[in-house]
Structures are given as C-alpha cells and as structure tokens.
Design a protein around this motif. Structure first.
Motif, PDB file in Angstrom:
ATOM      1  N   ARG A 144     -35.233   7.265  46.077  1.00 21.60           N
ATOM      2  CA  ARG A 144     -34.906   6.862  47.447  1.00 21.60           C
ATOM      3  C   ARG A 144     -33.426   6.516  47.548  1.00 21.60           C
ATOM      4  NH1 ARG A 144     -39.007   6.574  50.693  1.00 21.60           N
ATOM      5  NH2 ARG A 144     -37.981   5.165  52.174  1.00 21.60           N
ATOM      6  N   HIS A 145     -32.613   7.452  47.106  1.00 20.73           N
ATOM      7  CA  HIS A 145     -31.175   7.210  46.969  1.00 20.73           C
ATOM      8  C   HIS A 145     -30.434   7.316  48.288  1.00 20.73           C
ATOM      9  CE1 HIS A 145     -27.062   8.836  45.722  1.00 20.73           C
ATOM     10  NE2 HIS A 145     -27.026   7.535  45.521  1.00 20.73           N
ATOM     11  N   THR A 146     -30.761   8.342  49.077  1.00 20.53           N
ATOM     12  CA  THR A 146     -30.013   8.559  50.317  1.00 20.53           C
ATOM     13  C   THR A 146     -30.871   9.367  51.281  1.00 20.53           C
ATOM     14  OG1 THR A 146     -27.892   9.327  51.210  1.00 20.53           O
ATOM     15  CG2 THR A 146     -28.902  10.698  49.514  1.00 20.53           C
ATOM     16  N   ARG A 147     -30.439   9.436  52.515  1.00 18.55           N
ATOM     17  CA  ARG A 147     -31.200  10.164  53.519  1.00 18.55           C
ATOM     18  C   ARG A 147     -30.596  11.544  53.729  1.00 18.55           C
ATOM     19  NH1 ARG A 147     -35.094   8.058  56.438  1.00 18.55           N
ATOM     20  NH2 ARG A 147     -34.397   5.911  56.027  1.00 18.55           N
ATOM     21  N   ALA A 148     -31.441  12.575  53.731  1.00 22.84           N
ATOM     22  CA  ALA A 148     -30.991  13.951  53.924  1.00 22.84           C
ATOM     23  C   ALA A 148     -30.736  14.223  55.403  1.00 22.84           C
ATOM     24  CB  ALA A 148     -32.032  14.928  53.374  1.00 22.84           C
ATOM     25  N   GLN A 149     -30.132  15.386  55.680  1.00 24.97           N
ATOM     26  CA  GLN A 149     -29.780  15.730  57.054  1.00 24.97           C
ATOM     27  C   GLN A 149     -30.986  15.746  57.975  1.00 24.97           C
ATOM     28  OE1 GLN A 149     -26.780  18.980  57.602  1.00 24.97           O
ATOM     29  NE2 GLN A 149     -27.058  19.247  55.399  1.00 24.97           N
ATOM     30  N   ASP A 150     -32.146  16.133  57.448  1.00 24.79           N
ATOM     31  CA  ASP A 150     -33.338  16.240  58.297  1.00 24.79           C
ATOM     32  C   ASP A 150     -34.107  14.926  58.399  1.00 24.79           C
ATOM     33  OD1 ASP A 150     -34.486  16.014  55.824  1.00 24.79           O
ATOM     34  OD2 ASP A 150     -35.752  17.797  55.996  1.00 24.79           O
ATOM     35  N   GLY A 151     -33.560  13.853  57.825  1.00 21.40           N
ATOM     36  CA  GLY A 151     -34.192  12.547  57.913  1.00 21.40           C
ATOM     37  C   GLY A 151     -35.061  12.175  56.725  1.00 21.40           C
ATOM     38  N   THR A 152     -35.369  13.138  55.861  1.00 16.61           N
ATOM     39  CA  THR A 152     -36.158  12.814  54.681  1.00 16.61           C
ATOM     40  C   THR A 152     -35.307  12.017  53.695  1.00 16.61           C
ATOM     41  OG1 THR A 152     -35.571  14.921  53.619  1.00 16.61           O
ATOM     42  CG2 THR A 152     -37.607  14.876  54.906  1.00 16.61           C
ATOM     43  N   VAL A 153     -35.979  11.271  52.833  1.00 17.84           N
ATOM     44  CA  VAL A 153     -35.269  10.445  51.853  1.00 17.84           C
ATOM     45  C   VAL A 153     -35.158  11.214  50.537  1.00 17.84           C
ATOM     46  CG1 VAL A 153     -35.281   8.289  50.556  1.00 17.84           C
ATOM     47  CG2 VAL A 153     -36.051   8.328  52.932  1.00 17.84           C
ATOM     48  N   ARG A 154     -33.959  11.263  50.014  1.00 19.98           N
ATOM     49  CA  ARG A 154     -33.661  12.062  48.824  1.00 19.98           C
ATOM     50  C   ARG A 154     -33.717  11.227  47.554  1.00 19.98           C
ATOM     51  NH1 ARG A 154     -28.053  15.456  47.483  1.00 19.98           N
ATOM     52  NH2 ARG A 154     -27.590  14.353  45.560  1.00 19.98           N
ATOM     53  N   ASP A 155     -34.412  11.756  46.553  1.00 16.24           N
ATOM     54  CA  ASP A 155     -34.287  11.273  45.178  1.00 16.24           C
ATOM     55  C   ASP A 155     -33.185  12.107  44.528  1.00 16.24           C
ATOM     56  OD1 ASP A 155     -36.407   9.633  45.700  1.00 16.24           O
ATOM     57  OD2 ASP A 155     -37.827  10.660  44.404  1.00 16.24           O
ATOM     58  N   THR A 156     -32.232  11.458  43.874  1.00 18.48           N
ATOM     59  CA  THR A 156     -31.060  12.143  43.335  1.00 18.48           C
ATOM     60  C   THR A 156     -31.071  12.166  41.817  1.00 18.48           C
ATOM     61  OG1 THR A 156     -29.705  11.506  45.238  1.00 18.48           O
ATOM     62  CG2 THR A 156     -28.529  12.114  43.229  1.00 18.48           C
ATOM     63  N   CYS A 157     -30.975  13.361  41.248  1.00 19.55           N
ATOM     64  CA  CYS A 157     -30.816  13.513  39.799  1.00 19.55           C
ATOM     65  C   CYS A 157     -29.349  13.315  39.448  1.00 19.55           C
ATOM     66  CB  CYS A 157     -31.250  14.905  39.350  1.00 19.55           C
ATOM     67  SG  CYS A 157     -33.011  15.200  39.491  1.00 19.55           S
ATOM     68  N   VAL A 158     -29.082  12.431  38.501  1.00 19.03           N
ATOM     69  CA  VAL A 158     -27.716  12.150  38.054  1.00 19.03           C
ATOM     70  C   VAL A 158     -27.541  12.718  36.648  1.00 19.03           C
ATOM     71  CG1 VAL A 158     -25.974  10.389  37.599  1.00 19.03           C
ATOM     72  CG2 VAL A 158     -27.684  10.038  39.411  1.00 19.03           C
ATOM     73  N   TYR A 159     -26.628  13.655  36.521  1.00 20.27           N
ATOM     74  CA  TYR A 159     -26.289  14.263  35.241  1.00 20.27           C
ATOM     75  C   TYR A 159     -24.873  13.838  34.859  1.00 20.27           C
ATOM     76  CZ  TYR A 159     -30.178  17.596  35.853  1.00 20.27           C
ATOM     77  OH  TYR A 159     -31.415  18.180  36.019  1.00 20.27           O
ATOM     78  N   SER A 160     -24.554  13.931  33.572  1.00 21.65           N
ATOM     79  CA  SER A 160     -23.182  13.676  33.168  1.00 21.65           C
ATOM     80  C   SER A 160     -22.809  14.482  31.935  1.00 21.65           C
ATOM     81  CB  SER A 160     -22.943  12.183  32.901  1.00 21.65           C
ATOM     82  OG  SER A 160     -23.630  11.776  31.737  1.00 21.65           O
ATOM     83  N   ILE A 161     -21.507  14.659  31.807  1.00 16.41           N
ATOM     84  CA  ILE A 161     -20.878  15.175  30.590  1.00 16.41           C
ATOM     85  C   ILE A 161     -19.868  14.113  30.186  1.00 16.41           C
ATOM     86  CG2 ILE A 161     -19.389  16.967  29.611  1.00 16.41           C
ATOM     87  CD1 ILE A 161     -20.590  18.860  31.790  1.00 16.41           C
ATOM     88  N   THR A 162     -19.946  13.633  28.959  1.00 15.99           N
ATOM     89  CA  THR A 162     -19.023  12.598  28.490  1.00 15.99           C
ATOM     90  C   THR A 162     -17.869  13.227  27.722  1.00 15.99           C
ATOM     91  OG1 THR A 162     -20.139  12.249  26.378  1.00 15.99           O
ATOM     92  CG2 THR A 162     -20.958  10.994  28.286  1.00 15.99           C
ATOM     93  N   ALA A 163     -16.833  12.437  27.504  1.00 15.60           N
ATOM     94  CA  ALA A 163     -15.670  12.935  26.763  1.00 15.60           C
ATOM     95  C   ALA A 163     -16.045  13.472  25.380  1.00 15.60           C
ATOM     96  CB  ALA A 163     -14.603  11.848  26.667  1.00 15.60           C
ATOM     97  N   PRO A 164     -16.920  12.791  24.605  1.00 14.28           N
ATOM     98  CA  PRO A 164     -17.316  13.377  23.316  1.00 14.28           C
ATOM     99  C   PRO A 164     -18.104  14.675  23.454  1.00 14.28           C
ATOM    100  CG  PRO A 164     -17.714  11.010  23.321  1.00 14.28           C
ATOM    101  CD  PRO A 164     -17.379  11.384  24.726  1.00 14.28           C
ATOM    102  N   ASP A 165     -18.799  14.863  24.586  1.00 22.58           N
ATOM    103  CA  ASP A 165     -19.534  16.114  24.825  1.00 22.58           C
ATOM    104  C   ASP A 165     -18.604  17.280  25.123  1.00 22.58           C
ATOM    105  OD1 ASP A 165     -21.936  14.635  24.762  1.00 22.58           O
ATOM    106  OD2 ASP A 165     -21.995  14.430  26.952  1.00 22.58           O
TER     107      ASP A 165
END
Length: 199
Positions: free
Chosen positions: A165-186
């Motif tokens: 329930r991270h943010t609201r999409a354009q159509d009003g639905t509530v978005r779950d957001t996948c958070v990915y990362s690449i770190t400096a050692p990666d």
C-alpha cells in the motif's frame, strides 16, 4: 564528497552505441509525444506514462524537480537515427549517501526489450557508481508489472522488499511497490553482465 556532489548532479549527456541520454528540455516535447503514441503507453494502468495532452505538464514537472535537486531527468534518444524514444531519470536523490533511484522511465514500444534499454541502464549505473560514488542505486516498479520486474532482475538488481500500500495509481487503485537495488560492491559484476548482454 557531499560538497562536490551537487556539481556532479548538474545536467549531463551520456552516450553509448545504441542510445544517448540527454538533459530533458521543453524542445523535446513533440518527439516525446510521438514516442508515447507508439504503443499508447499511457493506457497501461500499472504505469505512469504521460498521455500526449499531458506531456508538456510532465516535462515541466520533471524540470521543477530538477530545479530543487530531487531529480535529474533525461530524454532517451535512439542512435544512430537520433530519434526520441522515451524518458528516464535519476530521482529521489539522497545527497548524504549518496544514493539515487533510476525511475520514471518509459520507452516507445518499438525499442522495448532491445539493446537500447540495456545500454541505457549501463550508462546510468556507470554514472551513479563511477562518477557520483553512490552507495546504491534503487529501481522500483508495481508488484503486478511482471515485464518490468523481469527486466530489472535481468540486469542484476536484487529485490530488497515490497512496500505494501505504498502509493495510489492513476486509476485510484493502491499500488504495492517492489524495491530493487544494486549496491556499490555489486556494481563490477553487474557491469560485466550488462556488457556481456550487449555483446
């Protein structure tokens, strides 16, 4: 580091073989409108792509965020034909880290899943790690955007978690957001991987 980082976050052009990332400008409006029409991208409910009528406002929004230092927006140009094919940004810029997110990215359908996207990510990540000395780079997407998730995972990013329930999409639905990362050692392994994909 923090004293010189703002200077390094000034607009920059990043050039590869397949793509050039140039500082966003209002002069790119017509090319961006044409690009977004390739695939009617604004109709995808799980993305936030501007429609043709909203392109000027989106350009202005990104440039306002650039003025306050929270975004560094680019226009994506296909090479060698120099055709505008999309937008991307460094966003959610954390000067203290430093740390950035690559996001608000969209491409015309004709160049999706091509070497252009791979090289664009290589250029952005190279700038973030090799010039800005970032601790990590984030990439985020809607939990249901399977194409985007596969593309992010393909370049070597790891899933940090899901913001429910991270943010609201354009159509009003509530978005779950996948958070990915690449770190400096990666980064060295990811860089080699991206170069091998391009080869």
């Amino acid at each position: 580091m923090s004293d010189c980082l703002p200077r390094r976050l000034s607009p920059v052009t990043l050039t590869g073989t397949h793509v050039q990332l140039v500082p966003l400008s209002p002069a790119h409006h017509d090319g961006l409108v044409e690009a977004t029409r390739d695939g009617s991208l604004w109709e995808l409910w799980f993305t936030s792509v501007p429609d043709p009528d909203g392109m000027a406002a989106e350009i202005a929004r990104r440039l306002r965020l650039a003025d306050v230092g929270t975004m560094l927006p680019f226009t994506v140009v296909s090479l060698p034909d120099r055709r505008i094919v999309g937008m991307t940004t460094f966003m959610n810029i954390d000067i203290a880290g430093p740390r950035v997110e690559i996001g608000s990215t969209w491409y015309a359908r004709a160049v999706q899943r091509t070497a252009l996207n791979t090289e664009a990510k290589l250029l952005l990540l190279g700038h973030a790690f090799d010039h800005l000395d970032c601790l990590a780079v984030e990439l985020r997407t809607h939990v249901l955007n399977q194409r985007s998730r596969r593309a992010i995972e393909r370049i070597g990013a790891r899933l940090d978690g899901i913001l429910r329930r991270h943010t609201r999409a354009q159509d009003g639905t509530v978005r779950d957001t996948c958070v990915y990362s690449i770190t400096a050692p990666d980064w060295p392994a990811v860089r080699s991987h991206l170069r091998s994909l391009l080869a």
